[in-house]
Design an enzyme around this catalytic site. Structure first.
Site, short mmCIF file in Angstrom:
data_model
loop_
_atom_site.label_atom_id
_atom_site.label_comp_id
_atom_site.label_asym_id
_atom_site.label_seq_id
_atom_site.Cartn_x
_atom_site.Cartn_y
_atom_site.Cartn_z
N CYS A 96 44.05 -51.29 -37.24
CA CYS A 96 43.03 -52.36 -36.53
C CYS A 96 42.95 -52.19 -35.24
O CYS A 96 41.95 -52.38 -34.42
CB CYS A 96 43.51 -53.82 -36.78
N CYS B 223 40.87 -67.04 -42.71
CA CYS B 223 41.22 -65.85 -42.97
C CYS B 223 40.09 -64.97 -42.42
O CYS B 223 38.80 -65.16 -42.77
CB CYS B 223 41.66 -65.43 -44.33
N SER B 224 40.19 -63.76 -41.97
CA SER B 224 38.98 -62.76 -41.42
C SER B 224 38.39 -62.12 -43.00
O SER B 224 39.17 -61.86 -43.59
CB SER B 224 39.61 -61.77 -40.54
N ILE C 153 35.84 -59.27 -45.08
CA ILE C 153 35.43 -58.07 -45.04
C ILE C 153 34.06 -57.88 -44.32
O ILE C 153 33.23 -58.47 -44.75
CB ILE C 153 35.42 -57.48 -46.64
N HIS D 252 35.66 -58.86 -38.97
CA HIS D 252 36.74 -57.89 -38.75
C HIS D 252 36.22 -56.56 -39.28
O HIS D 252 37.33 -55.99 -40.53
CB HIS D 252 37.87 -58.48 -39.05
#
Length: 388
Positions: A87, A214-215, A217, A329
């Protein structure tokens, strides 16, 4: 840093799920935009680094992603290096671009981050992300239905709660701040607000983390152009950039020692920081990172989240573009996107989320996992920018 380096251009595509948009189309878009933003001729770009984390696993294309994506742009034929570093791929690309300018090998260099995570096969991205841990010691059975990293972040959150008294409500407040910021960012994947109660009531991913903590897709690209001379309208100096790898069982020390190196090189203190971007792949991990950076005292970040200190108009603005949780993200693009947000803030062009009188900005970007218990990222980058 021994030689002055400035950010002269910083742009980002909208982040989101765009099945029809290819890596090439996203790169072509940011190349045109960043050259215009920097008022730079393509011939002046002496080096390009392209960060991409999971493209080879998602599309099968490996080794020459950058060259292919740039083949029909004004930068075709320029020196290109492809960077795969989890990342932190595009923050690693930025380090190479900065060093190219700092060394004197060129006057201007470009870092691009890009990721295409959406696929007709929804499990494919989760399978690709699972390659960011040591697969020789962490075998997975069956097809993952969620990112293995959310389970890692959930354990980190439980450890943080046990050590500090933090609550799930505090994580929900942090996520609500990210949603507020995302609602003010036209490039964010999620542009609607959510209350802490709504966030707590969303589906549990891995206790205490819920879906809205939560990030997601997503797809997107970002580009940062650095030069030996400042932009004629804004001097945004790169005071320091540090990149370090995790040691086994190191835990949060990776962020601490990377930050210590960056602040020492910048000759600045954590207390001097006006605005921060942290790697909040989960809302809890963003709070932990603030303490590891040293910009918030140990055990205090969750309490400050409850008091909305991290809003764009709060005491310490954090992730003003929405962070990974709300801006999105697309993993290979995130590090560069953090820099774009900070440059927009330092140049006073952040619109309704503008931070007043921001001068010193810090970004923390991390990726992968050397160990999962205790959690140690494989790589961490910390960048210090200042309006000169």
């Amino acid at each position: 840093m021994s030689a002055s380096v400035y950010v002269t251009g910083a742009v980002c595509t909208p982040f989101g799920k765009f099945p029809e948009r290819s890596v090439t189309a996203m790169v072509e878009s940011v190349v045109d935009d960043v050259l215009a933003d920097a008022d730079c001729d393509p011939e002046d770009i002496g080096f390009v680094a392209v960060g991409n984390a999971i493209g080879s696993l998602m599309t099968g294309q490996a080794m020459i992603q950058g060259q292919l994506a740039l083949a029909d742009t004004p930068l075709a034929g320029a020196p290109v290096v492809n960077v795969e570093n989890a990342c932190a791929s595009s923050s690693s690309a930025l380090l190479l671009a900065i060093n190219a300018v700092r060394s004197g090998s060129c006057d201007s260099a470009l870092a691009i981050g890009v990721e295409k995570m959406t696929s007709p096969d929804r499990a494919r991205a989760f399978e690709a992300l699972a390659a960011g841990i040591d697969v020789t010691t962490h075998a997975h059975s069956g097809t993952p239905r969620a990112s293995v990293f959310m389970s890692i972040y959930a354990q980190e959150a439980r450890d943080y709660m046990a050590a500090t008294g933090a609550t799930a409500e505090a994580f929900a407040h942090a996520a609500a701040i990210a949603r507020l910021h995302g609602s003010l960012n036209p490039r964010a994947q999620y542009r609607t607000t959510a209350t802490p109660a709504e966030i707590l009531d969303s589906r549990v991913i891995d206790d205490p983390l819920t879906l809205l903590m939560c990030s997601p897709i997503g797809d997107g690209a970002a580009a940062v152009l650095v030069s030996a001379r400042p932009h004629r309208d804004a001097a945004i100096a790169v005071r320091a950039i540090a990149l370090r790898s995790g040691r086994r069982a190191e835990g949060g020390e990776l962020v601490r020692r990377t930050a210590a190196e960056a602040f020492a090189a910048a000759e600045r203190r954590p207390a001097d920081v006006d605005i921060v971007e942290v790697h909040d792949a989960a809302s809890s991990s963003g709070l932990v990172a603030l303490e590891e950076l040293g910009v918030v005292e140990h055990g205090r970040a969750w309490r400050r989240a409850l008091h909305d200190d991290f809003r764009f108009d709060g005491r310490l603005p954090v992730n003003t573009g929405g962070g990974l949780v709300s801006r999105g993200h697309p993993v290979g693009a995130t590090g560069a996107a953090q820099i774009v947000e900070l440059v927009d803030q330092l140049r006073g062009r952040a619109g309704g989320r503008q931070v007043r009188d921001a001068r010193l900005a810090v970004a923390q970007n991390a990726g992968g996992a050397v160990t999962t218990v205790p959690y140690t990222s494989a790589v961490c980058s910390v960048t210090v920018l200042e309006r000169d």
